[in-house]
Write an enzyme that holds these catalytic residues in place. Structure first.
Site, PDB file in Angstrom:
ATOM      1  N   GLY A  29       7.824  -2.033   1.036  1.00 19.11           N
ATOM      2  CA  GLY A  29       6.812  -2.783   1.747  1.00 19.11           C
ATOM      3  C   GLY A  29       5.428  -2.505   1.175  1.00 19.11           C
ATOM      4  O   GLY A  29       5.203  -1.496   0.509  1.00 19.11           O
ATOM      5  N   GLN A  58       1.597  -3.637  -0.827  1.00 16.60           N
ATOM      6  CA  GLN A  58       1.045  -4.383  -1.945  1.00 16.60           C
ATOM      7  C   GLN A  58       0.960  -3.473  -3.181  1.00 16.60           C
ATOM      8  O   GLN A  58       1.884  -2.721  -3.447  1.00 16.60           O
ATOM      9  CB  GLN A  58      -0.300  -4.972  -1.512  1.00 16.60           C
ATOM     10  CG  GLN A  58      -0.145  -5.869  -0.278  1.00 16.60           C
ATOM     11  CD  GLN A  58      -1.409  -6.599   0.107  1.00 16.60           C
ATOM     12  OE1 GLN A  58      -2.118  -7.153  -0.714  1.00 16.60           O
ATOM     13  NE2 GLN A  58      -1.705  -6.597   1.399  1.00 16.60           N
ATOM     14  N   SER A 105       2.462   8.579  -0.137  1.00 20.63           N
ATOM     15  CA  SER A 105       1.722   9.270  -1.201  1.00 20.63           C
ATOM     16  C   SER A 105       0.419   9.796  -0.615  1.00 20.63           C
ATOM     17  O   SER A 105      -0.271   9.093   0.126  1.00 20.63           O
ATOM     18  CB  SER A 105       1.449   8.342  -2.385  1.00 20.63           C
ATOM     19  OG  SER A 105       0.706   7.206  -2.001  1.00 20.63           O
ATOM     20  N   CYS A 114      -3.621  -1.730  -2.078  1.00 24.57           N
ATOM     21  CA  CYS A 114      -3.070  -2.219  -0.805  1.00 24.57           C
ATOM     22  C   CYS A 114      -3.780  -3.469  -0.304  1.00 24.57           C
ATOM     23  O   CYS A 114      -3.800  -3.737   0.903  1.00 24.57           O
ATOM     24  CB  CYS A 114      -3.088  -1.114   0.243  1.00 24.57           C
ATOM     25  SG  CYS A 114      -2.143   0.342  -0.252  1.00 24.57           S
TER      26      CYS A 114
END
EC number: 2.3.1.181
Length: 226
Positions: free
Chosen positions: A77, A79, A166, A182
């Site tokens: 999931g 970007q 992360s 993102c």
């Protein structure tokens, strides 16, 4: 988000950067084995060489410098995001059939894990409506801004998670300039060291391990898949 049987989760740390394709192959194999009941749950901490990954919602226009680092389609999931040295990636392979088949609760537990780990360094991690990840509010004389310190991007297959989180410990933050991280154009990125904290990856690992146990249950040392 604990197991009813309180079985410990394997906790593995790779000491050398792991190529992204090798990590994905190992994750997918472990997730399949967990779903089949032939392997236990695993948290895998590692670093990657500098690279960009595109989640399922990534927009082509958010890849500003496509030739700067290798770019990989991730299937998770989210970007675009950056991975590289100094950033602690934690791949989360958990069986939600044992923990509750609730995706929202799972993501909330990942957020709580990160926020609790940051608190070990007196950093207040915050959530924002409509923005995935964990954020830090920064203020100065006459200014304030919100920077992202941790990203979350997961995938489920047969109710076993893979990919994960992360945490920016001491990455080269200039490497994020090759993407719109993102999809957020109005906000920046930060790290523990950027916040002025002399934190090492080992320090971050210890905080992540202690906080994981609070949220998800006990862990035990395990061998890294790669």
């Amino acid at each position: 988000m604990r197991r009813d049987d309180a079985a410990p989760v394997g906790w593995a740390v790779s000491t050398q950067p792991v190529p992204y394709p090798a990590a994905v192959a190992a994750m997918e194999a472990r997730a399949a084995a967990i779903a089949d009941g032939t392997a236990g749950e695993l948290i895998w901490l590692l670093e990657h060489p500098p690279l960009y990954t595109a989640g399922v919602s990534a927009k082509a226009g958010d890849l500003i410098q496509p030739d700067r680092f290798p770019v990989f389609e991730s299937g998770r999931g989210g970007q675009f995001t950056y991975h590289g040295p100094g950033q602690r990636v934690a791949y989360v392979m958990l069986d939600l059939t044992q923990r509750g088949r609730d995706v929202r609760a799972f993501v909330a537990a990942l957020e709580a894990w990160i926020i609790d780990a940051l608190a070990a360094f007196n950093v207040t991690g915050e959530l924002r409506e409509g923005r995935v990840g964990v954020w830090v509010e920064r203020k100065g004389a006459g200014w304030s801004r919100e920077d992202k310190i941790a990203a979350i991007g997961v995938k489920l297959r047969r109710w076993v998670s893979f990919h994960g989180i992360s945490l920016n410990v001491e990455p080269d933050l200039s490497h994020f300039s090759g993407i719109v991280p993102c999809g957020q154009t109005e906000h920046g990125v930060t790290s523990l060291v950027d916040l002025g904290l002399p934190v090492t990856l080992d320090d971050a690992d210890a905080a992540l391990r202690a906080s994981f146990s609070k949220v998800f249950g006990p862990v035990e040392d395990a061998e890294a898949p790669v």
